[in-house]
Enzyme design. Structure first.
Site, PDB file in Angstrom:
ATOM      1  NE  ARG A  47      -2.510   0.607   3.585  1.00  0.00           N
ATOM      2  CZ  ARG A  47      -1.794   1.126   4.584  1.00  0.00           C
ATOM      3  NH1 ARG A  47      -1.287   2.347   4.465  1.00  0.00           N
ATOM      4  NH2 ARG A  47      -1.562   0.438   5.686  1.00  0.00           N
ATOM      5  CE1 TYR A  99     -17.958  10.548 -15.040  1.00  0.00           C
ATOM      6  CE2 TYR A  99     -16.413  10.625 -13.205  1.00  0.00           C
ATOM      7  CZ  TYR A  99     -17.337   9.945 -13.968  1.00  0.00           C
ATOM      8  OH  TYR A  99     -17.636   8.640 -13.656  1.00  0.00           O
ATOM      9  CG  ASP A 171      -9.849  15.390 -15.015  1.00  0.00           C
ATOM     10  OD1 ASP A 171      -9.190  14.876 -15.942  1.00  0.00           O
ATOM     11  OD2 ASP A 171     -10.774  14.790 -14.431  1.00  0.00           O
ATOM     12  CE  LYS A 196     -13.035   7.511 -18.438  1.00  0.00           C
ATOM     13  NZ  LYS A 196     -12.798   7.429 -16.994  1.00  0.00           N
TER      14      LYS A 196
END
Length: 381
Positions: A47, A99, A171, A196
């Site tokens: 992690r 978004y 973004d 994406k």
């Protein structure tokens, strides 16, 4: 090594330092042997750090001119970590057509923690200047935006934010670092849904973040580890593999989308087209200034809004699906798919009509894509 076409292949950690493998291996481990009690080697727990993920994090930092990168289990996990920089009472200026998932996170989750926000049309810089409060800590936006492809001036917005002591968070999912690098234009933090274009093959869900501030990097690194929404090694490897062809894919996406935008703009069945590469598009000059090309995303409205269902269901090469940025072409209706979480009155106020159609233009042969759109438009008359 400044050319991004080379950097996407050789940037970051492009070979394995242990074996010399030209593809960084998938280190599928949760923990690591320590030298002695309280003396870990480079890694101690996955992690907190994993060699495969670290290679990807170094790569996105290189591509975006950042000092350190961070990989998350999704784009929203990355957004959540970055917005966790702020506390109760802090205020964020949010672009008005972000978004839907970003809006939902801020409106339904972070607001519970006392973070406030205002939706602002950032294309009007005077409106932006008047939106600042003494509690404002950041301006958050996409450019081009999702789904209206609004182009915002990163350099000017960053200057205004800095003058008010606020961070600029961009973004960069639609443009990718191959077409646009916000940190070089004054932004403080860049975020990506690597699901994406960076992944590029519709086979992975991931988020990437980078910054050019060492102080912010330390804070985001702490939040990444504390919140724990990290990207696994196999998905980290997939994103790295995808990035190796980013330059070729973005050039192909942009070329196809430009031709489709021109085709739709000249169609008798289409009322309006949203694409930064069109001279008729508001913000086209800004896009020319800050983008190397105009990307593979576009949206449009049919003159007959009632024909939207027929149109999208008649397409053959454009798959009706959410997401974007894969090699295959996709079509969706934001009001009932990706942006359904935004209340209808807000959607309509900012221009996301029920009949708006969004295309993620793939890298198929352009003649096939144009033929597909032609037959679907014919059926939608």
């Amino acid at each position: 090594m400044e050319n991004l076409k080379t950097k996407v292949i050789h940037g970051g950690i492009s070979t394995d330092p242990t074996t010399g493998a030209v593809s960084v291996p998938i280190y599928q481990t949760s923990t690591y042997q320590q030298n002695a009690l309280g003396q870990p080697k480079t890694y101690e727990y996955s992690r907190s750090g994993n060699p495969t993920r670290h290679a990807l994090e170094r790569l996105i930092a290189d591509l975006e001119a950042g000092v350190q990168g961070f990989a998350f289990g999704s784009g929203l996990a990355g957004i959540h970590a970055v917005l966790s920089l702020f506390a109760a009472g802090d205020h964020v200026i949010l672009a008005d057509d972000v978004y839907g998932g970003t809006f939902r996170l801020v409106d339904k989750v972070l607001s519970r923690a006392g973070i406030t926000y205002d939706l602002v049309d950032l294309s009007d810089l005077d409106v932006l200047k008047n939106a600042f409060k003494k509690e404002t800590k950041a301006v958050y936006f996409e450019t081009p935006s999702n789904p209206l492809l609004k182009v915002l001036d990163i350099q000017e917005i960053s200057k205004i934010a800095k003058a008010h002591g606020a961070l600029t968070l961009v973004d960069n999912t639609f443009a990718t670092p191959y077409l646009q690098r916000p940190l070089t234009l004054g932004a403080d933090v860049v975020l990506h849904s690597a699901t994406k274009y960076l992944g590029g093959h519709s086979d992975v869900v991931a988020g990437l973040v980078t910054t050019n501030s060492q102080d912010l990097a330390e804070q985001i690194g702490f939040l990444q580890n504390a919140i724990g929404g990290v990207l696994g090694p196999q998905d980290s490897w997939l994103v790295q593999r995808g990035i190796k062809t980013l330059a070729l894919r973005m050039e192909a996406h942009s070329k196809n989308a430009s031709k489709i935008a021109e085709f739709l703009e000249n169609s008798h069945e289409v009322a309006k087209v949203y694409y930064p590469g069109l001279a008729s598009q508001t913000g086209h000059e800004i896009a020319q200034k800050q983008m190397a090309a105009f990307g593979g995303m576009l949206s449009f409205e049919l003159k007959n809004e009632q024909a939207v269902k027929t149109f999208v269901e008649s397409l053959q090469y454009f798959t009706l699906a959410e997401s974007l940025g894969g090699v295959e072409s996709l079509v969706e209706v934001p009001a009932v798919m990706t942006h359904a979480s935004i209340p209808k009155n807000i959607r309509e106020q900012i221009g996301i009509k029920d009949g708006l159609i969004r295309l993620s233009v793939g890298i198929e042969d352009i003649s096939d894509l144009l033929s597909d759109l032609t037959q679907a438009l014919e059926k939608a008359k």
